[in-house]
Design a protein around this motif. Structure first.
Motif, PDB file in Angstrom:
ATOM      1  N   VAL A   6     -16.561  -4.566   5.883  1.00  0.00           N
ATOM      2  CA  VAL A   6     -16.400  -4.817   4.443  1.00  0.00           C
ATOM      3  C   VAL A   6     -15.314  -3.913   3.860  1.00  0.00           C
ATOM      4  O   VAL A   6     -14.492  -4.338   3.049  1.00  0.00           O
ATOM      5  N   ARG A   7     -15.292  -2.661   4.308  1.00  0.00           N
ATOM      6  CA  ARG A   7     -14.289  -1.727   3.785  1.00  0.00           C
ATOM      7  C   ARG A   7     -12.869  -2.136   4.175  1.00  0.00           C
ATOM      8  O   ARG A   7     -11.913  -1.843   3.468  1.00  0.00           O
TER       9      ARG A   7
ATOM     10  N   MET B 279      -6.510   2.212   0.159  1.00  0.00           N
ATOM     11  CA  MET B 279      -7.378   1.184   0.740  1.00  0.00           C
ATOM     12  C   MET B 279      -8.797   1.280   0.161  1.00  0.00           C
ATOM     13  O   MET B 279      -9.381   0.280  -0.258  1.00  0.00           O
TER      14      MET B 279
ATOM     15  N   LEU C 149      -6.452 -13.564  -8.024  1.00  0.00           N
ATOM     16  CA  LEU C 149      -5.690 -12.456  -8.629  1.00  0.00           C
ATOM     17  C   LEU C 149      -4.193 -12.636  -8.399  1.00  0.00           C
ATOM     18  O   LEU C 149      -3.380 -12.381  -9.281  1.00  0.00           O
TER      19      LEU C 149
ATOM     20  N   LEU D 238     -14.157 -12.717  -0.816  1.00  0.00           N
ATOM     21  CA  LEU D 238     -13.099 -11.776  -1.189  1.00  0.00           C
ATOM     22  C   LEU D 238     -11.743 -12.476  -1.229  1.00  0.00           C
ATOM     23  O   LEU D 238     -10.911 -12.206  -2.095  1.00  0.00           O
TER      24      LEU D 238
ATOM     25  N   TYR E 227       0.840  -1.197   0.000  1.00  0.00           N
ATOM     26  CA  TYR E 227       0.000   0.000   0.000  1.00  0.00           C
ATOM     27  C   TYR E 227       0.882   1.257   0.000  1.00  0.00           C
ATOM     28  O   TYR E 227       0.559   2.253  -0.641  1.00  0.00           O
ATOM     29  N   LYS E 228       1.981   1.168   0.724  1.00  0.00           N
ATOM     30  CA  LYS E 228       2.887   2.313   0.817  1.00  0.00           C
ATOM     31  C   LYS E 228       3.485   2.635  -0.564  1.00  0.00           C
ATOM     32  O   LYS E 228       3.551   3.802  -0.970  1.00  0.00           O
TER      33      LYS E 228
ATOM     34  N   LEU F  64     -11.239 -14.249  -4.447  1.00  0.00           N
ATOM     35  CA  LEU F  64     -10.875 -13.339  -5.542  1.00  0.00           C
ATOM     36  C   LEU F  64      -9.416 -12.899  -5.434  1.00  0.00           C
ATOM     37  O   LEU F  64      -8.676 -12.936  -6.424  1.00  0.00           O
TER      38      LEU F  64
ATOM     39  N   ARG G 290     -12.027  -3.861  -6.258  1.00  0.00           N
ATOM     40  CA  ARG G 290     -12.330  -5.289  -6.083  1.00  0.00           C
ATOM     41  C   ARG G 290     -13.837  -5.532  -6.128  1.00  0.00           C
ATOM     42  O   ARG G 290     -14.299  -6.541  -6.653  1.00  0.00           O
TER      43      ARG G 290
ATOM     44  N   LEU H 173      -8.870   0.483  -3.681  1.00  0.00           N
ATOM     45  CA  LEU H 173      -8.692  -0.958  -3.906  1.00  0.00           C
ATOM     46  C   LEU H 173      -9.981  -1.704  -3.553  1.00  0.00           C
ATOM     47  O   LEU H 173     -10.389  -2.642  -4.250  1.00  0.00           O
ATOM     48  N   HIS H 174     -10.595  -1.255  -2.486  1.00  0.00           N
ATOM     49  CA  HIS H 174     -11.867  -1.867  -2.077  1.00  0.00           C
ATOM     50  C   HIS H 174     -12.914  -1.693  -3.184  1.00  0.00           C
ATOM     51  O   HIS H 174     -13.592  -2.665  -3.570  1.00  0.00           O
TER      52      HIS H 174
ATOM     53  N   GLY I 221     -10.375  -6.063   2.597  1.00  0.00           N
ATOM     54  CA  GLY I 221      -9.282  -6.163   1.638  1.00  0.00           C
ATOM     55  C   GLY I 221      -7.936  -5.915   2.297  1.00  0.00           C
ATOM     56  O   GLY I 221      -6.971  -6.669   2.097  1.00  0.00           O
ATOM     57  N   ALA I 222      -7.884  -4.855   3.102  1.00  0.00           N
ATOM     58  CA  ALA I 222      -6.628  -4.510   3.783  1.00  0.00           C
ATOM     59  C   ALA I 222      -6.228  -5.616   4.759  1.00  0.00           C
ATOM     60  O   ALA I 222      -5.040  -5.895   4.946  1.00  0.00           O
TER      61      ALA I 222
ATOM     62  N   GLU J 214      -2.362  -5.439   5.620  1.00  0.00           N
ATOM     63  CA  GLU J 214      -2.022  -4.021   5.721  1.00  0.00           C
ATOM     64  C   GLU J 214      -2.747  -3.316   6.868  1.00  0.00           C
ATOM     65  O   GLU J 214      -2.660  -2.105   7.006  1.00  0.00           O
TER      66      GLU J 214
END
Lengths: 181, 149
Positions: free
Chosen positions: B7-8, A162, B50, B43, A147-148, B46, A169, A165-166, B11-12, B17
């Protein structure tokens, strides 16, 4: 970055073109794949990635050999592709005015190492994303950037990385769901 | 943590992250919410797919051709610059000589002299205008410039 690559890049900085060969060959496949996804056109991908290597060579003295080469090259490649897309957009405006259709897009996943139904569907779905979403998906998943690193490359805060990307996706999942994959 | 917030952040979380405190909150919520566990599993599928996408590595012959393309461009770059500079200098000198000879020659009519001078002046104006446009575009086009790390 391994010692061998550092030594090659130092030779490049001293003007040794032959030392650039192994670097180009090492990243050619990935570079062409990324260019293909960014441009949506396999035919143009090789040419764009070669142009980016030429630009990288011309600026090689500005490169810090203690940093990895690929992220630096990848930023140049991204700029080359953006410039081409802008030129294409201008040409397309003229072509549409003249009643022609744009035929530069090809969504066939020809540059994938392994192909199956799911991977082909993902490739096509990535191709259908907006430029902004496609770019961030490519950075995260096809170039394995943190991410950085993405934040630095796109000049945006990590929080935006973030959220973008969310959204990317989510758009990808919706497209795949639409295809029934 | 609400499901929307979950949900937000999903991904992180999968990308590794999330900071420790948020990751703990995330996992606490995950332990009690079936819907979010299903969302995360989808998720995850996916992102794993990827991450498995790899580009084809070109064969040796393709790589040689590719490298030849890059190498030729590197060499031709200098050639094109020298050619352009040479052509500009030769054309400028030639134009100057033509004008000089014509002005000195009393056999050539004034109308022709004016016509040729206007033609050359027009070409110069167009060239300068194009050059200026290119320079302005290059200056404002951030994508035309290289990146520095």
């Amino acid at each position: 970055m391994n010692e061998n690559e550092t030594a090659l890049l130092q030779r490049c900085q001293a003007g040794d073109k032959d030392a650039f060969g192994p670097i180009v060959k090492k990243y050619a496949g990935r570079a062409s794949g990324i260019a293909c996804l960014l441009l949506g056109c396999p035919d143009e991908a090789g040419d764009a990635s070669q142009e980016a290597f030429v630009r990288a060579w011309r600026n090689i003295r500005r490169f810090d050999t203690h940093s990895p080469f690929y992220p630096w090259y990848s930023a140049i490649l991204r700029n080359v592709c953006k410039s081409r897309l802008r030129r294409r957009a201008r040409r397309r405006t003229v072509a549409l005015t003249e009643g022609h259709r744009d035929s530069s897009s090809n969504t066939d996943p020809v540059l994938l190492a392994e192909r199956n139904e799911r991977k082909d569907a993902i490739w096509r779905a990535v191709m259908r994303l907006s430029d902004r979403f496609r770019e961030i998906i490519l950075m995260k998943h096809f170039q394995d950037m943190s991410y950085k690193e993405i934040a630095a490359a796109l000049d945006i805060p990590i929080g935006t990385v973030m959220s973008r990307l969310h959204s990317a996706r989510r758009a990808l999942r919706e497209t795949l769901a639409g295809e029934g994959s | 943590m609400s499901c929307d917030e979950f949900v937000r952040m999903a991904g992180a979380y999968l990308d590794g992250e999330l900071p420790d405190n948020e990751r703990r909150r995330f996992e606490d919520h995950l332990a009690v919410c079936d819907a979010c566990r299903r969302e995360l599993a989808e998720l995850k599928r996916l992102t794993e797919d990827l991450n498995m996408m790899r580009f084809k590595e070109p064969g040796d012959e393709e790589l040689e051709t590719y490298w030849s393309g890059v190498y030729n461009r590197l060499e031709r770059g200098i050639g094109w610059i020298l050619l352009a500079v040479g052509a500009i200098l030769t054309l400028c000198y030639g134009a100057f000589k033509i004008i000089e000879e014509m002005i000195r020659d009393p056999a050539i009519s004034v109308i022709l002299k004016v016509g040729v001078c206007a033609l050359i002046a027009g070409l110069v104006v167009l060239f300068v205008s194009l050059l200026r446009e290119r320079l302005v575009v290059h200056k404002v086009d951030r994508y035309a410039r290289e990146v520095e790390r």
